[in-house]
Design an enzyme around this catalytic site. Structure first.
Site, PDB file in Angstrom:
ATOM      1  CB  SER A 668     -21.906 -35.801   8.839  1.00  0.00           C
ATOM      2  OG  SER A 668     -22.676 -36.450   9.801  1.00  0.00           O
ATOM      3  CG  ASP A 741     -28.466 -31.543  10.887  1.00  0.00           C
ATOM      4  OD1 ASP A 741     -28.951 -32.681  10.842  1.00  0.00           O
ATOM      5  OD2 ASP A 741     -27.266 -31.306  10.675  1.00  0.00           O
ATOM      6  CG  HIS A 775     -27.063 -34.374   8.167  1.00  0.00           C
ATOM      7  ND1 HIS A 775     -26.371 -33.731   9.166  1.00  0.00           N
ATOM      8  CD2 HIS A 775     -26.268 -35.412   7.774  1.00  0.00           C
ATOM      9  CE1 HIS A 775     -25.223 -34.347   9.383  1.00  0.00           C
ATOM     10  NE2 HIS A 775     -25.135 -35.362   8.552  1.00  0.00           N
TER      11      HIS A 775
END
Length: 802
Positions: A668, A741, A775
């Site tokens: 991330s 995601d 994610h």
């Protein structure tokens, strides 16, 4: 011409086909596979009365089949339209119970076959536990009787769990308020085959709206209708024999919470119009109070569509917000209203005002207290004592006050600190269940208790402080003194007897629960016996190293060295990190790392590779500091490089590594960090970036902790965007992203476009898109393949450089 065009198209297709690598799922090498393929120990839930423990079990990973179920993405939600529960939920597969001081867990009898359990909800008297089981066709209601360790299905019909937990207990402990699917539910529209009835139109009304880039939003009228269908439920009262009676008719219910005395229910209902630019929790809504028989008492709130907010993290919506029940009174609502129109840029004496409103709500609400910073919550004690918190992000100010809810006296300040100054953290107030079964401040003989993590310059020593409400002074009644273990203090089992529930662990000892008696000062008594599932790491060397950045900021990281390593060979080094913003160097220099914390390897770190002959610096500190009003991100790249230089030098000075064979990785915002480091420095031989965002013009109204928009600081956005600097990239990078995601800002498109830029500019890059993943990655097949990809990449670009 058509023939020539066909030839070019064919060549294009051939090139694309040639460029792809048709690879089936792979598994990592034996050393890693033995660690990643393990049986997960259970989690433990302890009732407030501390009589019984609930042991919950789940699979270590999901499967691709789990991720391949039907899914609709609407209003910020991901829903399985067949079963009517979130498609991202993680299920439990078994339950056991145990009396606290017994030694053996008891298998719960009567569980459904192949259980898919979630929404665990204890009854008010904690004699029963309601939960849901997701069958092939829908969500069912089940109840577990704790003392007999027996479970049964309750009632018929399927529940609507699309917005979370659909069950609440009535005060009688024998009936529940449940969200059911409506009897006459509309069919869903197949948006893949339905024809549109017109274009999609949105209008800007000339008001500034600083919205982040949200995922899974509504896109068209068909989405709106499907969203409405999926969210609509009927509220029913169900007894333990399965008898169900109507409570409220079908509507778009989002919340239903009982008052502490159980005589009223606070119910929120979504309204139209829906929005295509914000998720459902910012749609219009109305809130009502009903009595326990389902009769309307009062409409207590009405909120319009919230598509526009002022700039800044302290911006809030206007009108009543944070409405809930006051825990220490039978039926009193508490809510907050902004006094600055929700705009942090406005200069005002008070930011927020807190009101209370007593049932049956036929009198006007009463102003309780005003805050000079943004309201941060109240911990209720009794009619004379409560704890108030306020906060302000820009200064990281966090303040705690005590006040008398029955008087107009000004709150008294107890703690005033920088929220990032972990060494000054006074701890959290201990709470207990009151006569209504709600958590309130624990008060014993005019004193309350603070349980703290105990981070200091010298290490971590968790503590319990006693606070005297007459003097507002604290007295430390216990501090952990372990040097080779970590003792986490969880809560008091009984304040009067001095019994405390703690968790003990070490680098190689799996965390287990213990009871410690503060009065007899004897050794704690172990009450669980979970074994270490990662024996392969028991002989690995682990230490927290501390070092300095060139500007004097203290940094740290947890260093792992292979078992038996003796410095004869210089090892390749892997650094895993995640940048964090600070407003002062003192806070940035502090650390929460503890060498006695259990080493729990997970796909989200590089720890596995210590078994493959690498040195690993995990959770390396990468602070980004902006002091005296300066914005941290104005020097983001320079500070990233300074952090990396310091980390590499620190491990090199210890004599362990070859500084020319160092890789960096992150997930991330850590992926964003990785791409920037490879772009703007020559410190690394390779990098691994997972699920990142690389073009900040695609997140123009802020990202991470950046409050300025693109038009406020275009040079910052452009310089911080690896995509804008792709022509500078010369270092091998492995880009990984989940195909689905769901995180705001990190659209899968970010990795795809960045890879295309790197490929087109001749940079050495590899892109791996993991099917069905959001994610965070959860499917076993994808996780094993990810570890294989990373191992192959590191072996080639680090060990291959010898």
């Amino acid at each position: 011409m058509k023939k020539l065009l066909t030839i070019f198209l064919g060549l294009g297709c051939a090139y694309v086909s040639f460029a792809q690598e048709n690879l089936t799922y792979q598994k990592p090498p034996k050393e890693i596979l033995e660690l990643v393929d393990y049986e997960r120990p259970p989690s433990v839930s302890l009732g407030s009365k501390s009589d019984y423990m609930l042991f919950t079990y789940r699979d270590t990973y999901k499967t691709l089949d789990d991720l391949s179920q039907d899914e609709l993405k609407l209003g910020g939600l991901r829903i399985n339209p067949k079963t009517n529960i979130s498609s991202t939920v993680t299920y439990l597969n078994n339950l056991k119970v145990r009396k606290l001081k017994d030694r053996e867990e008891i298998q719960v009898k009567g569980l459904p076959q192949s259980p898919k359990i979630t929404n665990i909800t204890w009854s008010p008297d904690e004699s029963k536990i309601a939960f849901t089981h997701t069958s092939e066709n829908g969500v069912e209601l089940w109840v577990l009787e704790v003392a007999s360790a027996s479970a049964k299905k309750v009632g018929s019909g399927y529940l609507n769990a699309n917005l979370g937990n659909p069950i609440s207990w009535f005060k009688d402990n024998n009936s529940l308020l449940v969200n059911y699917l409506p009897a006459n539910r509309k069919p869903l529209i197949n948006t893949l085959v339905s024809l549109p009835t017109g274009p999609i139109i949105s209008t800007a009304e000339g008001k500034a709206s600083q919205n982040r880039t949200y995922q899974d939003l509504l896109k068209n009228p068909a989405d709106e209708q499907n969203f409405e269908t999926l969210i609509t439920s009927e509220l029913k009262k169900v007894d333990l024999s399965g008898n169900a009676v109507a409570f409220l008719p079908a509507n778009l219910y989002t919340d239903a919470t009982f008052s502490p005395d159980g005589n009223y229910v606070l119910v929120s209902v979504l309204q139209k119009p829906f929005s295509y630019i914000v998720p459902y929790n910012r749609f219009p809504s109305k809130t009502f109070v009903y009595d326990k028989a389902g009769k309307l008492v009062k409409e207590v709130n009405s909120l319009p569509l919230n598509e526009t907010l002022p700039k800044g993290f302290m911006a809030v919506r206007t009108g009543k917000r944070s409405m809930n029940w006051r825990a220490d009174e039978p039926a009193t609502l508490v809510y907050v209203e902004a006094l600055d129109e929700g705009d942090p840029a406005k200069k005002v004496e008070f930011r927020d005002e807190v009101f209370t409103w007593k049932a049956p709500f036929n009198q006007a609400p009463v102003s309780l207290v005003k805050t000079t910073q943004r309201y941060g919550g109240i911990t209720w004690g009794n009619e004379k004592l409560a704890i108030l918190r306020d906060q302000w992000y820009d200064t990281r100010s966090s303040r705690t006050f005590v006040f008398d809810p029955s008087s107009k006296a000004a709150p008294k300040l107890i703690f005033d600190r920088n929220s990032q100054d972990i060494y000054s953290d006074p701890g959290s107030f201990e709470t207990v269940k009151n006569q209504y079964g709600r958590n309130v401040l624990a008060i014993e003989n005019g004193k309350s208790y603070l349980i703290g993590d105990g981070h200091t310059k010298e290490g971590q020593f968790p503590f319990i402080d006693e606070l005297d409400w007459k003097t507002l002074k604290t007295n430390r009644i216990y501090q952990s003194a372990y040097k080779d273990k970590l003792e986490n203090i969880l809560s008091f089992k009984d304040i009067k007897t001095g019994e405390v529930l703690v968790m003990l662990q070490s680098a190689t000892e799996y965390p287990n629960y213990y009871l410690r008696n503060l009065k007899n000062r004897m050794a704690p008594v172990q009450i669980t016996d979970f074994k270490n599932p990662f024996a392969g790491l028991e002989k690995v060397h682990k230490e927290v190293i501390k070092y300095k950045r060139k500007d004097g900021v203290d940094l740290s990281g947890t260093l792992y060295l292979p078992a038996g390593y003796n410095k004869k060979d210089k090892l390749p080094l892997l650094i895993w990190a995640y940048p964090q913003e600070f407003v002062d160097k003192n806070s940035a220099s502090q650390t929460t790392l503890n060498p006695n914390q259990f080493t729990f390897p997970a796909y989200g770190s590089f720890i596995f590779w210590v078994t493959r002959g690498y040195a690993v610096l995990n959770d390396a500190a990468f602070p980004i500091v902006g002091e005296n009003g300066a914005e941290p991100n104005d020097t983001f790249v320079e500070q990233l490089i300074a952090n990396a230089e310091a980390a590499i030098k620190a491990v090199d000075d210890l004599g362990y590594i070859d500084p020319k064979r160092v890789a960096v990785g992150g997930h991330s915002y850590g992926a964003f960090m990785t791409a920037n480091l490879l772009t703007h420095s020559n410190l690394f031989a390779a990098g691994i970036a997972r699920s990142g965002a690389y073009n900040r013009t695609l997140t123009p109204f802020g990202f991470q902790r950046e409050q300025r928009n693109y038009w406020d600081a275009p040079e910052v956005y452009n310089r911080m965007s690896p995509f804008m600097n792709a022509h500078k990239m010369k270092t091998p990078i492995l880009l990984v992203h989940g195909e689905a995601d769901n995180n705001p800002g990190t659209f899968t498109l970010q990795t795809e476009r960045y890879f295309q830029a790197l490929k087109g500019l001749g940079a050495p890059a590899r892109m791996v898109i993991l099917p069905k993943e959001a994610h965070g990655y959860v499917a076993k097949e994808n996780i094993l393949h990810l570890l294989w990809e990373q191992d192959q990449f590191l072996e080639k670009h680090l060990k291959g450089k010898k």
